[in-house]
Enzyme design. Sequence first.
Site, PDB file in Angstrom:
ATOM      1  N   ASP A   1     -13.281  -3.970  -1.557  1.00 42.17           N
ATOM      2  CA  ASP A   1     -13.046  -3.543  -0.160  1.00 42.17           C
ATOM      3  C   ASP A   1     -14.328  -3.725   0.633  1.00 42.17           C
ATOM      4  OD1 ASP A   1     -11.133  -0.845  -1.528  1.00 42.17           O
ATOM      5  OD2 ASP A   1     -10.387  -2.712  -0.675  1.00 42.17           O
TER       6      ASP A   1
ATOM      7  N   ASP B   1       0.881  -1.166   0.000  1.00 47.39           N
ATOM      8  CA  ASP B   1       0.000   0.000   0.000  1.00 47.39           C
ATOM      9  C   ASP B   1       0.916   1.213   0.000  1.00 47.39           C
ATOM     10  OD1 ASP B   1      -2.682  -1.230   2.174  1.00 47.39           O
ATOM     11  OD2 ASP B   1      -1.938  -1.823   0.203  1.00 47.39           O
TER      12      ASP B   1
END
Length: 553
Positions: A402, A239
């Site tokens: 997500d 990330d």
Amino acid sequence: MTVGTVHVLDLESGNLRSLSNAIKKLGYEVKWIKKPSDGLDEAEILLFPGVGNFGHVISELWNRGFVEPLRAYIASGRRIMGICVGLQAFFSGSTESPGVQGIGLVPAELQKFNDSTKSVPHIGWNSASVTKPEDEGLYDLRAESKYYYVHSYRADTEVPLREGWTVAFGNYNGEEFVGAMCKDNVFATQFHPEKSGVAGLRVLRAFLQGTRISKAQASQTDTLKKNLGLTKRVIACLDVRTNDEGDLVVTKGDQYDVREKTATATAEGQVRNLGKPVEVAERYYLQGADEVTFLNITSFRNCPLVDTPMLEILRKTSETVFVPLTIGGGIRDIIDPDGTKISALDVASVYFRSGADKVSIGSDAVLAAEQFYKRGEVLSGETPMEMISRAYGAQAVVVSVDPKRVYVSSQECTKHHVIKTSYPGPNGEEYAWYQCTIKGGRELRDLDVRQLVMAVEKMGAGEILLNCIDKDGTNSGFDLELINDVKSAVKIPVIASSGAGKPEHFLEVFEKTTTNAALGAGMFHRNEYKVADVKNYLSQHGLLVRNESELVL
Ligand code: 1PR
């Protein structure tokens, strides 16, 4: 001082930068050929990489006037290597594009893999094993090595063998396919040598050197038998975002919150800084990661696309990391600060040209799915998934999900698809559904994960990156119920993500779900485990993994 010059056909399809980097790493200079007059006559070694749709690549060959000059080049006896759709183009056609004539060196048509019993596209690491002992070492192909494939259509081995080709084959859940083939001055691989780590670089080197048989080491036949088939993929995920000082860093959230919390942390409230993206990616490659994924968790929308910091990260990483690279975050229609409209396809094209093999779409996939259902499940033809997969192939398009778990006491409580969970909710609820979110979990949507993945599969997505906000950063293992629920809804491959904390969690997810790949982040970034620790553990428990023992050419 270069060893020689390699000419590469540039049909402007897919990630050619990585192939160029691999050729340069082997000591050769690259010359691009966009049309025959760009130097086809002087070429002595020619590479023909092809990515995406068979018909698209063949029509590019015809539109640019390459077909007859290529046939003449081959007839001249000079060396040519086809890669992926470049191999497929040597056949007479493909059911992917009915009526489109290939170059026709092999009088056979490619067929789609049977997706009733397995995920298609065939994405991942599989074998390329020669059929006859005397062919051992064909262009340094090794029975114990694995090579990276990403394709939905396969060439059967029967006709090439009958026509006198030397064939190395792979097997995908019972379906054999041509992994590599050669005859006289023509060599071709279905796999991507520039994406197959050291094993792939060796094959490319042997071809460039013209070493048709290099018995670097005889392979044991029992390895051959044991080693066949598609491996389980272990993926490292970074990330990435700018920290408060404006530097691009690798970070990691827990339940997507990436800021340091504890007073003991070096800088409470700061964005967690776990290293520099290019260095961390290279470390995971050397540890044996099968793929590396970058997720740009804050959009750089307010920055001119060409200056997007992620592009430089991709360019640098693709110089030394020879496994597939995925980039997610901000793949959407954007408006540059100067007011220029840039489509998601153009954004993706810039990333492919910078070294990405796959792009991952998150928020816009959710919004597109909502519109899909509003239209009565009618495709618009203009979603990012449809546009990018039409141009680059389904295998280049990942949808990142997500989800957040929502507990309910029964199916009657919600219109959404629920599962009966073994992990009751805070008030003893025995059912749950998975709610889609956008903007990195910041916004909940009235769409469930099953609706999302089925819609984007219809739009041409080739793979699902299945995160889980509840599990993210918890080191408690993957959400097995979520993974099996999604796997039962789609035929395309699924990457399990979120929650991995130790090698046992990877064994658990591969044994208790049918996931095609599993991803780790925090446990690697915090140096608690290496990628190799996970792969060795899986191998010790009988799972088929790519174990590139030596990382030297
Ligand atoms: O919406 O198309 O711009 O894409 C945004 C992308 O960034 C999406 O792929 C989304 O998943 C990701 N993202 C956005 N915010 C965050 C955040 O963490 N605040 N990262 C974020 C999501 C999921 C994985 C993570 C696994 C494994 N992170 O990347 O690494 O959960 O973690 P673990 O092994 O440590 O548990 P768009």
